[in-house]
Design a protein around this motif. Structure first.
Motif, short mmCIF file in Angstrom:
data_model
loop_
_atom_site.label_atom_id
_atom_site.label_comp_id
_atom_site.label_asym_id
_atom_site.label_seq_id
_atom_site.Cartn_x
_atom_site.Cartn_y
_atom_site.Cartn_z
N THR A 127 -2.40 23.31 -3.30
CA THR A 127 -3.54 23.90 -3.99
C THR A 127 -4.38 22.85 -4.71
O THR A 127 -5.49 23.14 -5.15
N GLN A 128 -3.85 21.62 -4.84
CA GLN A 128 -4.61 20.55 -5.49
C GLN A 128 -5.56 19.92 -4.50
O GLN A 128 -5.30 19.88 -3.30
N ASN A 129 -6.68 19.38 -5.01
CA ASN A 129 -7.63 18.73 -4.10
C ASN A 129 -7.36 17.23 -4.04
O ASN A 129 -6.51 16.70 -4.76
N GLU A 130 -8.09 16.54 -3.18
CA GLU A 130 -7.86 15.11 -2.95
C GLU A 130 -8.07 14.26 -4.20
O GLU A 130 -7.52 13.17 -4.31
N ARG A 181 0.85 -1.18 0.00
CA ARG A 181 0.00 0.00 0.00
C ARG A 181 0.89 1.24 0.00
O ARG A 181 1.90 1.28 0.69
N PHE A 182 0.50 2.22 -0.78
CA PHE A 182 1.25 3.45 -0.88
C PHE A 182 0.35 4.63 -0.54
O PHE A 182 -0.82 4.63 -0.90
N LYS A 183 0.92 5.62 0.13
CA LYS A 183 0.16 6.81 0.50
C LYS A 183 -0.13 7.64 -0.75
O LYS A 183 0.74 7.87 -1.58
N TYR A 184 -1.36 8.09 -0.88
CA TYR A 184 -1.75 8.96 -1.98
C TYR A 184 -1.54 10.41 -1.55
O TYR A 184 -1.89 10.78 -0.43
N SER A 185 -0.94 11.20 -2.42
CA SER A 185 -0.72 12.62 -2.11
C SER A 185 -0.74 13.44 -3.39
O SER A 185 -0.79 12.90 -4.49
N ASP A 190 -6.92 14.85 -7.04
CA ASP A 190 -5.68 14.88 -7.82
C ASP A 190 -4.60 14.01 -7.18
O ASP A 190 -3.47 13.98 -7.66
N SER A 191 -4.93 13.30 -6.11
CA SER A 191 -3.96 12.48 -5.40
C SER A 191 -3.54 11.27 -6.23
O SER A 191 -4.35 10.65 -6.91
N LEU A 192 -2.25 10.95 -6.15
CA LEU A 192 -1.69 9.78 -6.81
C LEU A 192 -0.78 9.05 -5.81
O LEU A 192 -0.28 9.67 -4.86
N PRO A 193 -0.54 7.75 -6.02
CA PRO A 193 0.34 7.03 -5.10
C PRO A 193 1.80 7.44 -5.32
O PRO A 193 2.32 7.36 -6.42
N ARG A 194 2.44 7.90 -4.25
CA ARG A 194 3.83 8.35 -4.34
C ARG A 194 4.65 7.70 -3.24
O ARG A 194 4.14 7.36 -2.18
#
Length: 66
Positions: A11-14, A2-6, A16-20
């Protein structure tokens, strides 16, 4: 795994989150800490040009074969 999405920017909203994942790139005696995008289906890895330049990479005589 599992990877944290950020996001890249506050200024981006949730949505726009991607696994990083945090990574350290090293060339010779120089290192850069950054975040890499996790794409388990990718067949090619991409390094942003600016990070390559910071690491001392030179692409003038190279061509990508994809």
């Amino acid at each position: 795994m599992r990877f944290k999405y950020s996001t890249n920017s506050p200024t981006q909203n949730e949505f726009d989150s991607l696994p990083r994942i945090p990574i350290t790139l090293t060339k010779d005696n120089f290192s850069i800490e950054t975040k890499g995008l996790v794409d388990s289906g990718a067949t090619v890895n991409v390094l942003p040009y600016e990070l390559g330049v910071q690491l001392g990479g030179v692409w003038n005589n190279s061509k990508a074969i994809i």
